[in-house]
Design an enzyme around this catalytic site. Structure first.
Site, PDB file in Angstrom:
ATOM      1  N   HIS A 280      22.852   7.150  -9.762  1.00  0.00           N
ATOM      2  CA  HIS A 280      23.608   8.388 -10.198  1.00  0.00           C
ATOM      3  C   HIS A 280      22.737   9.579 -11.837  1.00  0.00           C
ATOM      4  O   HIS A 280      21.357   8.464 -12.094  1.00  0.00           O
ATOM      5  CB  HIS A 280      25.294   8.394 -10.805  1.00  0.00           C
TER       6      HIS A 280
ATOM      7  N   HIS B 177      32.377  11.389 -12.676  1.00  0.00           N
ATOM      8  CA  HIS B 177      31.751  11.692 -14.076  1.00  0.00           C
ATOM      9  C   HIS B 177      30.544  11.444 -13.672  1.00  0.00           C
ATOM     10  O   HIS B 177      29.571  12.362 -14.799  1.00  0.00           O
ATOM     11  CB  HIS B 177      31.763  10.402 -14.196  1.00  0.00           C
TER      12      HIS B 177
ATOM     13  N   THR C 129      28.765   5.047 -20.426  1.00  0.00           N
ATOM     14  CA  THR C 129      30.058   5.210 -20.422  1.00  0.00           C
ATOM     15  C   THR C 129      30.900   3.737 -20.789  1.00  0.00           C
ATOM     16  O   THR C 129      30.434   3.309 -20.605  1.00  0.00           O
ATOM     17  CB  THR C 129      30.134   5.927 -18.745  1.00  0.00           C
TER      18      THR C 129
ATOM     19  N   HIS D 144      19.501   7.247 -13.386  1.00  0.00           N
ATOM     20  CA  HIS D 144      19.675   5.808 -13.563  1.00  0.00           C
ATOM     21  C   HIS D 144      19.467   5.323 -11.521  1.00  0.00           C
ATOM     22  O   HIS D 144      20.851   5.550 -11.053  1.00  0.00           O
ATOM     23  CB  HIS D 144      21.446   5.703 -14.919  1.00  0.00           C
TER      24      HIS D 144
HETATM   25  N1  LIG Z   1      24.628   5.266 -17.872  1.00  0.00           N
HETATM   26  S1  LIG Z   1      25.126   3.951 -16.848  1.00  0.00           S
HETATM   27  O1  LIG Z   1      23.378   3.696 -16.002  1.00  0.00           O
HETATM   28  O2  LIG Z   1      24.775   3.366 -18.388  1.00  0.00           O
HETATM   29  C1  LIG Z   1      26.008   3.322 -15.990  1.00  0.00           C
HETATM   30  C2  LIG Z   1      26.090   2.774 -15.000  1.00  0.00           C
HETATM   31  C3  LIG Z   1      27.366   2.145 -14.381  1.00  0.00           C
HETATM   32  C4  LIG Z   1      27.231   0.658 -13.878  1.00  0.00           C
HETATM   33  C5  LIG Z   1      27.355   0.786 -11.879  1.00  0.00           C
HETATM   34  C6  LIG Z   1      27.373   0.019 -11.144  1.00  0.00           C
HETATM   35  C7  LIG Z   1      27.645  -1.437 -11.815  1.00  0.00           C
HETATM   36  C8  LIG Z   1      27.776  -1.364 -13.313  1.00  0.00           C
HETATM   37  C9  LIG Z   1      27.598  -0.195 -14.142  1.00  0.00           C
HETATM   38  C10 LIG Z   1      28.298   2.418 -13.531  1.00  0.00           C
HETATM   39  C11 LIG Z   1      28.455   4.096 -14.650  1.00  0.00           C
HETATM   40  C12 LIG Z   1      28.912   5.373 -14.335  1.00  0.00           C
HETATM   41  C13 LIG Z   1      28.688   6.501 -14.456  1.00  0.00           C
HETATM   42  C14 LIG Z   1      29.854   7.599 -14.392  1.00  0.00           C
HETATM   43  C15 LIG Z   1      31.206   7.471 -13.896  1.00  0.00           C
HETATM   44  C16 LIG Z   1      31.218   5.526 -14.042  1.00  0.00           C
HETATM   45  C17 LIG Z   1      30.384   4.725 -14.118  1.00  0.00           C
HETATM   46  C18 LIG Z   1      27.050   4.408 -15.876  1.00  0.00           C
HETATM   47 ZN   LIG Z   2      23.278   6.649 -16.240  1.00  0.00          ZN
END
Ligand SMILES: NS(=O)(=O)c1cc(-c2ccccc2)cc(-c2ccccc2)c1
Ligand SMILES: [Zn+2]
Length: 263
Positions: free
Chosen positions: A91, A66, A199, A117
């Protein structure tokens, strides 16, 4: 969890079928419009610690299907919030080479090319990320708007390895670098509001800080980001390009967006 995408039959308008919070309140991203803003004089500069990583440190760059993400060491944290928020990962979200508008947050309906982010969790209160991810005071995400312009040497420190993570679940080790260089020069001007993961599972657990000033990456760097990655595994017969991985703006409802700056 169930598979989800940004468009098509598992696209964002269907996320709430398997992830109920995605259909709930306090969702992110939002369109940050001027009439929502309220100046808050208590919002001081964001202070980060130990962001300047030695090249002797190894970081894991990965493609999670993703987004492209970079693991961050637990010595990095935000020190200017009431509790210590320890870094977990960073990411990006981006558009496509044909439509270079892929930021998640909009400012007065302007969508930027991409958005970074940097995800942190409340390590004063929770032992690890997993325990924090669904708590209302669990996460703090620093958001940086990205536009196409000057070449960015800081982003190049991980973009130069992107061909090593072309396909889902691929990972490479990269040398540490100064993560502070990915943020804009001024950390005293930002938008602040209570929101969610953008997400699935869309937990309303994020204290959002979106810096006012965008950073730039070159068109070549943007095209590399927008055209190098696939959401499918290397062995899959149909390669699915990974781009336009941004959620649309969500209802603000009665939320106020605080700002740390006056004009
Ligand atoms: N866009 S976000 O910042 O709200 C976000 C936070 C976290 C996240 C990461 C670590 C702990 C907790 C939350 C993971 C993603 C994510 C993006 C792509 C695919 C799957 C998950 C995205
Ligand atoms: Zn994000």
């Amino acid at each position: 969890g169930a598979k989800w995408t940004y468009s098509g039959q598992d696209g964002q308008q269907y996320w709430s079928k398997h992830y109920p919070y995605c259909g709930g309140p306090f969702q992110s991203p939002i369109d940050i419009e001027s009439e929502l803003l309220r100046f808050d004089p208590t919002l001081g500069p964001i202070e980060v610690q130990n962001y300047d990583l030695s090249p002797d440190e190894q970081l894991t760059l990965g493609n999670n299907g993703h987004s492209v993400q970079l693991s961050l060491p637990g010595k990095m944290y935000i020190s200017s919030l009431p509790r210590r928020y320890t870094a977990a990962q960073l990411h990006l979200h981006w558009g496509s080479s044909s439509k270079p508008a892929g930021s998640e947050h909009l400012v007065n309906s302007r969508q930027y090319a991409a958005e970074l982010h940097v995800v942190h969790f409340n390590s004063d209160k929770y032992p690890n990320m997993s325990m924090a991810v669904d708590k209302s005071d669990g996460l703090a995400v620093l958001g940086v708007l990205i536009e196409v312009g000057e070449f960015n040497p800081a982003f190049e420190q991980f973009l130069k390895f992107i061909n090593g993570v072309k396909y889902r679940d691929q990972k490479v080790q990269i040398p540490g670098f100064n993560i502070r260089g990915l943020l804009p020069p001024r950390l005293d001007e930002y938008y602040r509001y209570d929101g969610s993961l953008t997400t699935p599972p869309c937990y309303p657990s994020v204290l959002w800080t979106l810096f006012r000033n965008p950073v730039t990456i070159s068109r070549k760097q943007f095209v590399a980001l927008a055209t190098s990655l696939y959401s499918s595994h290397a062995q899959d017969s149909t390669p699915l390009p990974l781009n336009s991985n941004f959620r649309k703006p969500q209802a603000v409802d009665s939320r106020v967006v605080l700002v740390s700056f006056k004009e």
